[in-house]
Motif scaffolding. Structure first.
Motif, PDB file in Angstrom:
ATOM      1  N   ALA A 109       0.837  -1.191   0.000  1.00 22.41           N
ATOM      2  CA  ALA A 109       0.000   0.000   0.000  1.00 22.41           C
ATOM      3  C   ALA A 109       0.877   1.248   0.000  1.00 22.41           C
ATOM      4  N   PRO A 110       1.577   1.502  -1.114  1.00 18.93           N
ATOM      5  CA  PRO A 110       2.494   2.642  -1.135  1.00 18.93           C
ATOM      6  C   PRO A 110       1.783   3.981  -0.908  1.00 18.93           C
ATOM      7  N   ASP A 111       0.579   4.098  -1.436  1.00 21.92           N
ATOM      8  CA  ASP A 111      -0.143   5.370  -1.248  1.00 21.92           C
ATOM      9  C   ASP A 111      -0.398   5.640   0.226  1.00 21.92           C
ATOM     10  N   LEU A 112      -0.837   4.585   0.911  1.00 26.34           N
ATOM     11  CA  LEU A 112      -1.126   4.741   2.333  1.00 26.34           C
ATOM     12  C   LEU A 112       0.126   5.109   3.088  1.00 26.34           C
ATOM     13  N   ALA A 113       1.220   4.466   2.739  1.00 25.90           N
ATOM     14  CA  ALA A 113       2.468   4.731   3.452  1.00 25.90           C
ATOM     15  C   ALA A 113       2.849   6.198   3.310  1.00 25.90           C
ATOM     16  N   MET A 114       2.753   6.711   2.084  1.00 26.48           N
ATOM     17  CA  MET A 114       3.127   8.114   1.877  1.00 26.48           C
ATOM     18  C   MET A 114       2.200   9.038   2.644  1.00 26.48           C
ATOM     19  N   THR A 115       0.915   8.711   2.632  1.00 28.67           N
ATOM     20  CA  THR A 115      -0.037   9.556   3.349  1.00 28.67           C
ATOM     21  C   THR A 115       0.241   9.527   4.846  1.00 28.67           C
ATOM     22  N   GLN A 116       0.415   8.309   5.359  1.00 32.15           N
ATOM     23  CA  GLN A 116       0.634   8.164   6.800  1.00 32.15           C
ATOM     24  C   GLN A 116       1.878   8.928   7.233  1.00 32.15           C
ATOM     25  N   LEU A 117       2.910   8.823   6.442  1.00 26.43           N
ATOM     26  CA  LEU A 117       4.169   9.459   6.803  1.00 26.43           C
ATOM     27  C   LEU A 117       4.018  10.979   6.863  1.00 26.43           C
ATOM     28  N   THR A 118       3.400  11.527   5.829  1.00 20.93           N
ATOM     29  CA  THR A 118       3.268  12.985   5.798  1.00 20.93           C
ATOM     30  C   THR A 118       2.303  13.471   6.875  1.00 20.93           C
ATOM     31  N   VAL A 119       1.216  12.726   7.081  1.00 22.26           N
ATOM     32  CA  VAL A 119       0.276  13.127   8.132  1.00 22.26           C
ATOM     33  C   VAL A 119       0.961  13.085   9.485  1.00 22.26           C
ATOM     34  N   GLU A 120       1.826  12.059   9.647  1.00 21.08           N
ATOM     35  CA  GLU A 120       2.569  11.925  10.896  1.00 21.08           C
ATOM     36  C   GLU A 120       3.356  13.200  11.188  1.00 21.08           C
ATOM     37  N   VAL A 121       3.994  13.713  10.151  1.00 16.52           N
ATOM     38  CA  VAL A 121       4.816  14.913  10.338  1.00 16.52           C
ATOM     39  C   VAL A 121       3.955  16.078  10.809  1.00 16.52           C
ATOM     40  N   VAL A 122       2.873  16.320  10.100  1.00  9.35           N
ATOM     41  CA  VAL A 122       2.083  17.492  10.495  1.00  9.35           C
ATOM     42  C   VAL A 122       1.418  17.277  11.845  1.00  9.35           C
ATOM     43  N   THR A 123       1.023  16.033  12.149  1.00 11.90           N
ATOM     44  CA  THR A 123       0.395  15.788  13.453  1.00 11.90           C
ATOM     45  C   THR A 123       1.367  16.069  14.588  1.00 11.90           C
ATOM     46  N   ILE A 124       2.590  15.602  14.424  1.00 15.55           N
ATOM     47  CA  ILE A 124       3.575  15.821  15.498  1.00 15.55           C
ATOM     48  C   ILE A 124       3.835  17.317  15.677  1.00 15.55           C
ATOM     49  N   ILE A 125       3.933  18.043  14.567  1.00 12.64           N
ATOM     50  CA  ILE A 125       4.127  19.490  14.679  1.00 12.64           C
ATOM     51  C   ILE A 125       2.964  20.115  15.440  1.00 12.64           C
ATOM     52  N   LEU A 126       1.792  19.679  15.086  1.00 11.99           N
ATOM     53  CA  LEU A 126       0.598  20.208  15.732  1.00 11.99           C
ATOM     54  C   LEU A 126       0.600  19.927  17.227  1.00 11.99           C
ATOM     55  N   LEU A 127       0.927  18.687  17.578  1.00 13.39           N
ATOM     56  CA  LEU A 127       0.908  18.330  18.997  1.00 13.39           C
ATOM     57  C   LEU A 127       2.003  19.071  19.751  1.00 13.39           C
ATOM     58  N   LEU A 128       3.121  19.288  19.085  1.00  9.82           N
ATOM     59  CA  LEU A 128       4.181  20.059  19.741  1.00  9.82           C
ATOM     60  C   LEU A 128       3.727  21.480  20.015  1.00  9.82           C
ATOM     61  N   LEU A 129       3.062  22.058  19.029  1.00  9.43           N
ATOM     62  CA  LEU A 129       2.548  23.409  19.221  1.00  9.43           C
ATOM     63  C   LEU A 129       1.582  23.443  20.401  1.00  9.43           C
ATOM     64  N   ALA A 130       0.756  22.412  20.524  1.00 10.95           N
ATOM     65  CA  ALA A 130      -0.211  22.380  21.616  1.00 10.95           C
ATOM     66  C   ALA A 130       0.489  22.154  22.942  1.00 10.95           C
ATOM     67  N   LEU A 131       1.482  21.295  22.920  1.00 13.54           N
ATOM     68  CA  LEU A 131       2.179  20.947  24.155  1.00 13.54           C
ATOM     69  C   LEU A 131       2.900  22.153  24.735  1.00 13.54           C
TER      70      LEU A 131
END
Lengths: 953, 123
Positions: A647-669
């Motif tokens: 599932a290469p599409d999923l992998a790419m999506t998951q990876l990029t979403v991971e990046v923005v999610t972590i940034i978001l959570l850091l901002l919140a933290l």
């Protein structure tokens, strides 16, 4: 005029009074009057057809699968009621124009009035009972608004609430009854239902249906024991009372009983319930009315009594009874509306409605005296006025009716009802207008302007004309009666005459009038006696019932819904597991059809990483930064396993979403505490652990069983694989599904994403506008700041890499149709490119260089995707039909152009906009909180040297 | 291999549930994220596990099921939006009320010596 238009006009017209409100009261009332007049004229254009006995219908399908269609029908009965509603409506509008005070909002009043009028016309013209129910509920709602129009009066609000509770409850019962009726017949069309009398009455569901429908009718028409709401609704402005309680709302229940008469009447159940309730209501209402001191309350109870009379007539189930009912509906509407308006005039001029403070008004208000007296005498049943004729017919019918095997019961009670009716009518004339002139009126009474007395005067003219020349009304009443009776019975031959000879009915009538006069003579002693009698106070009982049910629901709700989120979560988890367990125990599981695939060491290593990170997250979750790192590991392993499982599409999506999610959570933290304290007891943690473990084992078992078995039914996936290239023009099936096969889904999803981002933006705005702003400005960072706000290495690197990342985004987007990639992933990649600039060079620097607001980007995306879908309409194709072609521009190879790519572009913009708007909102909070960062990057914060201990440097 | 995936789903669910039942917003958000992973993998696994057969049309004989992938792809993106919203809500609640408890119990005594609301200088 088309029936649709007649029903729609009041609703459409309801927009106008509000618009005309600032144009003055005259314009506001005028436009309402014109709307009603147009509808009435439209109705009258259909008169010839109705007179010819033909049925006019109009139909369009609304939700045919449910049997709910907009089917309208105009027959004699519908025409009669629509005429009453619109005709009296015109008089009421004129009256209200002069009645309402300057501080009353006229636009609001007339808007409600027109809504109500439209709903009423809808009821009487509906041919589909589901549609009828819709209008029925609309009358409950709009009458609520009308009754509670004087919002500043507590009685108005309470009266409106009571009316809504009672009629709304009845409406619900009626929905059930109508549905049963529709089930019995197999159609929701009245015209079909009315032809199935035998089928309906033979059905075992006849009695439940009858009871439920009658519950609706009785609550609406204020029949005993639901009569109590009507007097409380008198807190409404008088035009409302005159309209709702003489000709319209309370007649809706009567109308429905008349409408359903051919199929529901004639059975013992119908006879006992309807006649019984009608008789009790008639006598009870009349007795109470006599002793009411409030003019409107007296009229309210007299309305209750007269409605009981009509109900009783319908209950007898004979054709003559039905004809008398129709005639009395007409007569009652005329004299009662006139009386209500007269009461309003008296209230308006003397500032009181208390009969004990009135008297002797005949010299001061001769015009009102004339109008009110004629109407009241008609109500009392005095010859040469229309009330006499229908009352005579009622007594005649009562004389022939035997209830519970007692031949004298109905005639005797009917006479008693008529006697008290005459009594309160005489009291109204005697105690208000006759007697000596007083000098203690709250205001100096005199006749009002023509605007107020002309509408009731017109009605009284009608009262007299019908009373003197009943043969004028006879053909029309017989026409209406014919449509009430349908095929169930023939129209009686009896002629409307003033003099029938010395019939029993005449004697009963004479007894009633003489008794009424006697009652007036002995009013004072009988009032004393009445005041001694214990009487249940309906409002107190009603309030007690309401309070008890509120208390009960509050107890239940407070126990279940106590604000503890963790409790809901636990209940939900346990419930889901219990349901799953039940399915597991009661269902069967087939044998495994797939062989387990062997695992290699790399996979086991990945699994170990995942498990370790997850368990670490559980045990170390109190350190919040650490838990962010651990969840990042989980996300990475998940992405890698997507790659591994094709599932290469999923992998790419998951990876990029991971990046923005972590940034978001850091901002919140940044704002949240760094650690989670220990609060729950060991017992509680053990309990939660047990729930969690059970849930984990359940999902694991289910997944494992699932993975080793093939699906029972063939999957639709084969279709997608087979058609992706021929139909969608793409080799990446996942992308083709997203932008083509299930494009509508995706369209919805990007809209949801956009809404989520806008919600975040709105929340940020709200927070920054409120007290949080000050708190943020005064907040001291809980960690020492980095000495270099914008490290040079990072600034340079991100700026250099920006075009490269954008190019990668473009590439990933463009190849998406045939290779892993597409709008979602490209959007995330480009977002990361922009976020990097924010992180490295600072908020101000980046914000100054972004030319387009992110809301606009979201909107553009949704718009592009939507327009792409709409574009297929131009080719007579359904929404979002895609097309593609191959083009070749000389220096390049042949490549594909698909409309799906345009749609994907919309997805791309929506994703970029949504992600950026969310992250930007979070960083705006951060920006507010700390030292405003300088506009130029690469600055050094010298304050750090002062605050931080040397050891840390 | 199936067992590995199934147990991974189970462990993620279990950890997610436990964290969702905690009393502060941040662990709950973490728990919801873990549950999202678990649900996404579960949905993805409903296409069964296939190695080395991505749904990119070529001359290959068989492909993995593309449909769950398409559904999960949008689910991943939507879950980002959802996470962002709940983070924003919890952040707003904390900034507005100086309290990041997840339970809104009027009866619960709010005074808690362990709360680290004023975290200045904890380093």
């Amino acid at each position: 005029m088309s029936l649709f238009l007649i029903v729609a006009l009041p609703f459409l017209g309801a927009l106008l009074p509000g618009l005309m409100n600032s144009a003055g009261r005259q314009a506001c009332a005028g436009v309402t009057f014109m709307v009603t007049l147009t509808a009435l004229i439209g109705l009258l254009t259909n008169l010839p057809t109705v007179l010819a006995g033909d049925l006019i219908t109009a139909q369009f399908n609304w939700i045919p699968l449910l049997g709910l269609n907009v089917t309208l029908m105009l027959d004699g009965l519908g025409f009669f009621f629509a005429c009453l509603i619109l005709g009296i409506g015109l008089l009421i509008i004129t009256y209200a124009r002069f009645y309402l005070a300057r501080e009353d909002n006229m636009g609001e009043f007339f808007t409600y009035l027109l809504l109500f009028q439209g709903a009423m016309v809808g009821i009487v013209l509906s041919d589909n009972i589901l549609l009828l129910l819709v209008f029925w509920e609309l009358t409950s709602l709009s009458s609520f608004l009308l009754i509670g129009y004087w919002k500043h009066l507590p009685e108005g609000r309470q009266g409106a609430r009571m009316a809504l509770a009672v009629t709304g409850m009845g409406g619900l019962a009626m929905i059930a009854g109508m549905l049963i009726l529709g089930q019995i017949v197999g159609s929701y069309d009245l015209s079909v239902i009315l032809e199935n009398r035998a089928l309906i009455q033979a059905s075992p569901l006849y009695v439940p249906a009858l009871l439920l429908i009658l519950l609706g009718c009785f609550t609406k028409s204020a029949q005993f024991p639901f009569h109590f709401w009507l007097p409380h609704a008198m807190a409404a402005p008088t035009p409302v009372s005159a309209y709702l309680h003489s000709a319209t709302m309370v007649k809706a229940g009567i109308f429905l009983m008349a409408r359903m008469w051919p199929v529901l009447s004639g059975t013992p159940e119908w006879f006992v319930i309807v006649t019984g309730a009608g008789l009790i209501t008639m006598v009870l209402g009349a007795v109470i009315a006599l002793f009411k001191h409030d003019l409107k309350a007296l009229l309210a109870f007299s309305t209750v009594s007269h409605l009981g009379l009509i109900t009783m007539l319908l209950g007898t189930g004979t054709a003559f009874g039905a004809m008398a009912a129709v005639f009395h509906i007409l007569n009652h509407a005329t004299f009662k509306a006139a009386l209500f308006m007269s009461a309003g005039i008296i209230d308006h001029e003397t500032h009181t409605r208390d009969i004990r403070r009135l008297g002797g008004l005949r010299h001061l208000m001769p015009v009102t005296f004339g109008i009110a007296s004629l109407a009241a005498l008609s109500m009392a049943g005095i010859p040469l006025l229309n009330g006499f004729l229908s009352k005579e017919m009622m007594l005649e019918e009562a004389y022939h009716t035997t209830l519970w095997g007692m031949p004298y019961l109905v005639p005797a009670l009917a006479t008693v009802g008529a006697l008290f009716s005459a009594g309160y009518s005489f009291r109204l004339i005697g105690h208000v207008f006759l007697g000596p002139k007083r000098d203690d009126y709250p205001a100096a009474p005199h006749d009002p302007g023509a605007g107020l007395w002309l509408p009731p005067a017109l009605l009284v003219v009608l009262v007299v004309i019908i009373g003197v020349a009943p043969f004028l009304a006879e053909p029309f009443v017989k026409l209406v009666t014919a449509s009430v009776l349908g095929t169930a019975a023939d129209v009686p031959h009896a002629h409307f005459k003033i003099w029938h000879g010395l019939t029993p009915a005449l004697y009963m009538s004479i007894i009633a009038v003489a008794g009424g006069l006697t009652l007036l003579a002995v009013f004072k002693p009988s009032l004393r006696f009445w005041d001694l009698l214990p009487r249940p106070e309906a409002k107190r009982i009603f309030d007690a019932v309401i309070n008890a049910s509120v208390a009960l629901s509050r107890q239940i709700i407070h126990r279940l819904h106590d604000g503890a989120f963790s409790r809901y979560a636990a209940i939900m988890a346990v419930t889901v597991m219990a349901v799953g367990y039940h399915a597991w125990v009661t269902g069967t599981v087939g044998p495994a059809t797939r062989a387990p695939q062997p695992a290699n060491p790399v996979q086991i290593a990945g699994w170990l990483m995942l498990v370790t990170a997850t368990l670490g997250l559980v045990f170390l979750h109190r350190n919040r930064l650490l838990s962010l790192i651990l969840i990042g590991i989980v996300g990475l392993v998940v992405s890698v396993s997507f790659v591994f499982f094709s599932a290469p599409d999923l992998a790419m999506t998951q990876l990029t979403v991971e990046v923005v999610t972590i940034i978001l959570l850091l901002l919140a933290l940044n704002f949240l505490p760094n650690r989670t304290p220990i609060e729950s007891s060991v017992l509680r943690r053990t309990r939660d652990g047990a729930i969690a473990a059970a849930g984990g084992i359940a999902t694991m078992a289910m997944s494992y069983h699932y993975l080793l078995r093939d699906s029972i039914a063939p999957s639709i996936s084969e279709f997608h694989l087979a058609n992706a290239y021929q139909g969608g023009g793409g080799k990446n099936v996942v992308n083709v599904i997203l932008v083509d096969f299930r494009g509508f889904d995706t369209y919805g999803e990007i809209i949801v994403l956009g809404i989520a981002a806008l919600l975040i933006f709105a929340l940020t705005e709200t927070l920054l506008a409120g007290p949080v702003r000050a708190r943020l400005l005064n907040r001291k960072p809980d960690q020492p700041r980095a000495g270099i706000m914008h490290p040079m290495m990072m600034v340079v690197l991100t700026r250099v890499i920006m075009p490269v990342v954008l190019m990668v985004g473009f590439y990933v987007f463009w190849r998406g149709h045939n290779e892993p990639g597409g709008g979602f992933i490209a959007g995330l990649i480009v977002s990361i490119a922009v976020v990097m600039q924010y992180m490295a060079s600072g908020f101000s620097w980046t914000a100054a260089r972004i030319s387009y607001p992110y809301h606009g980007v979201i909107g553009t995306g949704v718009l592009i995707a939507g327009l792409t879908g709409v574009g297929s309409w131009l080719f007579d194709k359904p929404f979002l039909t895609s097309d593609f072609t191959y083009v070749r521009i000389p220096p390049f190879e042949k490549f594909e152009l698909a409309t799906a790519a345009l749609f994907d572009l919309g997805v791309f913009f929506a994703v970029v906009g949504a992600v950026m708007l969310s992250l930007e909102s979070f960083s705006r909070l951060a920006r507010r909180a700390h030292v405003p960062d300088a506009d130029h990057p690469m600055d050094i914060d010298p304050s750090r040297d002062d605050t931080t201990p040397k050891a840390e440097l | 291999m199936e067992l590995l995936v199934a147990s991974a789903i189970g462990i993620l669910t279990s950890a997610g549930l436990y964290l969702v039942l905690r009393l502060r917003t941040f662990p709950v958000i973490m728990g919801v994220s873990l549950l999202t992973y678990a649900v996404n993998i579960f949905l993805f696994a409903s296409g069964r596990l296939t190695v080395g057969a991505p749904p990119i049309l070529s001359n290959a004989a068989n492909y993995t099921d593309p449909l769950p992938q398409a559904l999960v792809l949008t689910a991943i993106v939507i879950s980002f939006g959802m996470t962002a919203v709940i983070v924003m809500i919890s952040l707003g609640a904390y900034l507005g009320g100086d309290d990041d408890h997840i339970d809104d119990l009027a009866a619960t005594p709010e005074a808690d010596p362990n709360t680290d609301l004023n975290t200045e200088g904890t380093q």
